[in-house]
Design a protein around this motif. Sequence first.
Motif, PDB file in Angstrom:
ATOM      1  N   LYS A 174     187.898 -73.381  19.913  1.00 39.07           N
ATOM      2  CA  LYS A 174     189.075 -73.825  19.283  1.00 39.07           C
ATOM      3  C   LYS A 174     189.730 -72.950  18.419  1.00 39.07           C
ATOM      4  N   LYS A 175     188.723 -72.291  17.509  1.00 41.63           N
ATOM      5  CA  LYS A 175     189.140 -71.521  16.568  1.00 41.63           C
ATOM      6  C   LYS A 175     189.791 -70.060  17.048  1.00 41.63           C
ATOM      7  N   VAL A 176     189.350 -69.623  18.276  1.00 43.98           N
ATOM      8  CA  VAL A 176     190.024 -68.597  19.074  1.00 43.98           C
ATOM      9  C   VAL A 176     191.267 -68.877  19.433  1.00 43.98           C
ATOM     10  N   TYR A 177     191.640 -70.137  19.796  1.00 45.45           N
ATOM     11  CA  TYR A 177     193.136 -70.517  20.238  1.00 45.45           C
ATOM     12  C   TYR A 177     193.866 -70.197  18.854  1.00 45.45           C
ATOM     13  N   ALA A 178     193.418 -70.786  17.730  1.00 45.84           N
ATOM     14  CA  ALA A 178     194.299 -70.724  16.646  1.00 45.84           C
ATOM     15  C   ALA A 178     194.489 -69.419  16.333  1.00 45.84           C
ATOM     16  N   GLY A 179     193.515 -68.180  16.214  1.00 41.90           N
ATOM     17  CA  GLY A 179     193.552 -66.979  16.083  1.00 41.90           C
ATOM     18  C   GLY A 179     194.589 -66.167  17.054  1.00 41.90           C
ATOM     19  N   ILE A 180     194.584 -66.646  18.188  1.00 45.00           N
ATOM     20  CA  ILE A 180     195.542 -66.257  19.209  1.00 45.00           C
ATOM     21  C   ILE A 180     196.924 -66.399  18.821  1.00 45.00           C
ATOM     22  N   GLU A 181     197.168 -67.519  18.121  1.00 46.04           N
ATOM     23  CA  GLU A 181     198.568 -67.698  17.808  1.00 46.04           C
ATOM     24  C   GLU A 181     199.131 -66.784  16.688  1.00 46.04           C
ATOM     25  N   ILE A 182     198.112 -66.679  15.530  1.00 43.98           N
ATOM     26  CA  ILE A 182     198.344 -66.096  14.479  1.00 43.98           C
ATOM     27  C   ILE A 182     198.487 -64.366  14.858  1.00 43.98           C
ATOM     28  N   ALA A 183     197.699 -63.901  15.737  1.00 45.87           N
ATOM     29  CA  ALA A 183     197.816 -62.490  16.103  1.00 45.87           C
ATOM     30  C   ALA A 183     199.140 -62.281  16.876  1.00 45.87           C
ATOM     31  N   ARG A 184     199.485 -63.270  17.523  1.00 41.07           N
ATOM     32  CA  ARG A 184     200.980 -63.198  18.428  1.00 41.07           C
ATOM     33  C   ARG A 184     201.955 -63.214  17.294  1.00 41.07           C
ATOM     34  N   LYS A 185     201.941 -64.112  16.540  1.00 43.25           N
ATOM     35  CA  LYS A 185     202.900 -64.257  15.679  1.00 43.25           C
ATOM     36  C   LYS A 185     203.246 -62.973  14.896  1.00 43.25           C
ATOM     37  N   HIS A 186     202.170 -62.440  14.401  1.00 47.08           N
ATOM     38  CA  HIS A 186     202.092 -61.176  13.402  1.00 47.08           C
ATOM     39  C   HIS A 186     202.435 -59.956  14.170  1.00 47.08           C
ATOM     40  N   GLN A 187     202.318 -59.972  15.772  1.00 50.90           N
ATOM     41  CA  GLN A 187     202.519 -58.841  16.439  1.00 50.90           C
ATOM     42  C   GLN A 187     201.302 -57.743  15.971  1.00 50.90           C
ATOM     43  N   ALA A 188     200.163 -58.245  16.115  1.00 52.18           N
ATOM     44  CA  ALA A 188     199.303 -57.257  15.505  1.00 52.18           C
ATOM     45  C   ALA A 188     199.048 -56.074  16.260  1.00 52.18           C
ATOM     46  N   ASP A 189     198.903 -55.130  15.585  1.00 50.72           N
ATOM     47  CA  ASP A 189     198.640 -53.632  15.979  1.00 50.72           C
ATOM     48  C   ASP A 189     197.113 -53.430  15.936  1.00 50.72           C
ATOM     49  N   LEU A 190     196.302 -54.039  15.134  1.00 54.03           N
ATOM     50  CA  LEU A 190     194.841 -53.910  14.848  1.00 54.03           C
ATOM     51  C   LEU A 190     194.321 -55.163  14.518  1.00 54.03           C
ATOM     52  N   LEU A 191     193.304 -55.711  14.675  1.00 55.12           N
ATOM     53  CA  LEU A 191     192.403 -56.774  14.534  1.00 55.12           C
ATOM     54  C   LEU A 191     191.194 -56.167  13.504  1.00 55.12           C
ATOM     55  N   LEU A 192     191.169 -56.444  12.180  1.00 51.98           N
ATOM     56  CA  LEU A 192     190.064 -55.860  11.469  1.00 51.98           C
ATOM     57  C   LEU A 192     189.074 -57.166  11.184  1.00 51.98           C
ATOM     58  N   ALA A 193     187.819 -56.869  11.798  1.00 54.68           N
ATOM     59  CA  ALA A 193     186.819 -57.850  11.559  1.00 54.68           C
ATOM     60  C   ALA A 193     186.055 -57.526  10.341  1.00 54.68           C
ATOM     61  N   VAL A 194     186.050 -58.385   9.453  1.00 56.65           N
ATOM     62  CA  VAL A 194     185.073 -58.094   8.311  1.00 56.65           C
ATOM     63  C   VAL A 194     184.076 -59.246   8.222  1.00 56.65           C
ATOM     64  N   GLY A 195     182.617 -58.886   8.504  1.00 58.69           N
ATOM     65  CA  GLY A 195     181.625 -59.908   8.878  1.00 58.69           C
ATOM     66  C   GLY A 195     180.681 -59.562   9.508  1.00 58.69           C
ATOM     67  N   GLY A 196     180.014 -60.633   9.844  1.00 57.01           N
ATOM     68  CA  GLY A 196     178.868 -60.526  11.000  1.00 57.01           C
ATOM     69  C   GLY A 196     179.252 -60.549  12.353  1.00 57.01           C
ATOM     70  N   GLY A 197     178.228 -60.881  12.968  1.00 59.70           N
ATOM     71  CA  GLY A 197     178.367 -60.796  14.735  1.00 59.70           C
ATOM     72  C   GLY A 197     179.712 -61.860  15.081  1.00 59.70           C
TER      73      GLY A 197
END
Length: 389
Positions: free
Chosen positions: A76-99
């Motif tokens: 469910k959280k992945v589906y929400a993230g896909i929308e944000i990344a699409r809307k932002h036309q992401a060039d890079l996803l920067l993960a700050v955290g654990g696995g």
Amino acid sequence: MLGNFSYCNPTKLYFGEGSVKHLADELKKYGDNVVLIYGGGSIKKNGIYDDVVRILSDAGKNVAEIEGVMPNPTMKKVYAGIEIARKHQADLLLAVGGGSVCDYAKTVSVSVNCREDPWEKYFMRFEEPDCETLPVGCVLTMVGTGSEMNAGAVITNTDRKLKIGKEFKDEKIMPRFSILDPKYTLTLPEYQMVAGIYDIFNHICEQYFSGSDDNTSDYISEGLMRSVITSGRAAAIDPQDYEARSNLMWTATWALNTLIDRGKTTDWMVHMLGHAAAAVTNATHGMTLAAVSLPYYRRIMPYGLQKFVRFAVNVWGIDASGKTDGQVAAEGLEAMENWMKEIGAVMHLADLGVSDDMIDDIVSGTLIMKGGYKVLDTDEIRSIIEESM
Ligand code: NZQ
Ligand code: ZN
């Protein structure tokens, strides 16, 4: 070594105190639109968020955020993230955290341009992406999974009561770079630190306990295991021991970055049992592995006896003289059990919130792997779960 394989790991690592400064160099390689992905807020308390945001701002990046990625990230959280990344036309996803954050970023990466349902495509049918994927970078804050240098992602579908891992074949899915500052891990709660230590150890076991050929991977594994045992002990005594924590960080990366599974069939049954238990409890990953490990290994030991003897002697220093193979192998597992208790691993599923009425779901949610010393049947899985309670 009898298997044939190729090997390529393109993730660039920056290791050591202060290594976040290298983020500035990496950011130059990507476009302006960055999606910053993080968990439930630990990075805001310990200052890592400020470090990263300052560098993003100095680089003039246009940043959108996905916050609140939970341990055992959900679809469910992945589906929400896909929308944000699409809307932002992401060039890079920067993960700050654990696995969890890193796995989540990889899943968004392969899903943004995917025309099918990513859960069905990647986690049910285990297919590979046939669309453009987004680059992922990682600033690691929790040690254990190896997600910082591999192409794995583990996602939980709460409606289906399933937690499934997918290892993508394409190296492009591995983080393009990962920043590993052991100091960033010193604020981890001790429970998470211990879960991570056992996760590292078990990743090595999952790859080691398979095959019977003389394989370089096994010698590397034994060295890595000895390092985890030593540093795990030191970190359990003093969690602020930088030397121990830095060894753990480096070992975790090498334990699951595809190096030591070369030429191996690999087992992964402990992870399948642990994932099934986590799917119904949301328990911490490394602790679910700890709770099921000994009943599992004691059950398969007769089928891979020579490897368990080698494990006892080379990893745990058991003196084999005058003993049968069965005795030596059993002493090795006893030494492992003592170490797990010493570092504070959880040894029973009941202590992770598993109750008897959940056992049916755990049994049906356990995928059966075929690369280890014994292919389990459903009755054996049930017995192992019952013995782990
Ligand atoms: O969410 P926040 O507030 O950031 O808190 C996190 C989280 O609660 C906290 N934390 C992380 N860094 C911290 C910190 N707290 C204080 N200071 C810090 N520096 O720790 C908690 C656990 O974080 P999480 O990312 O969930 O832990 P882990 O790295 O163990 O990741 C677990 C997930 O990875 C999967 C697991 O199944 C699970 O879903 N795995 C991924 C693998 C892979 N990609 O290859 C392999 C593994 O076997 C594993 O299955
Ligand atoms: Zn694991």
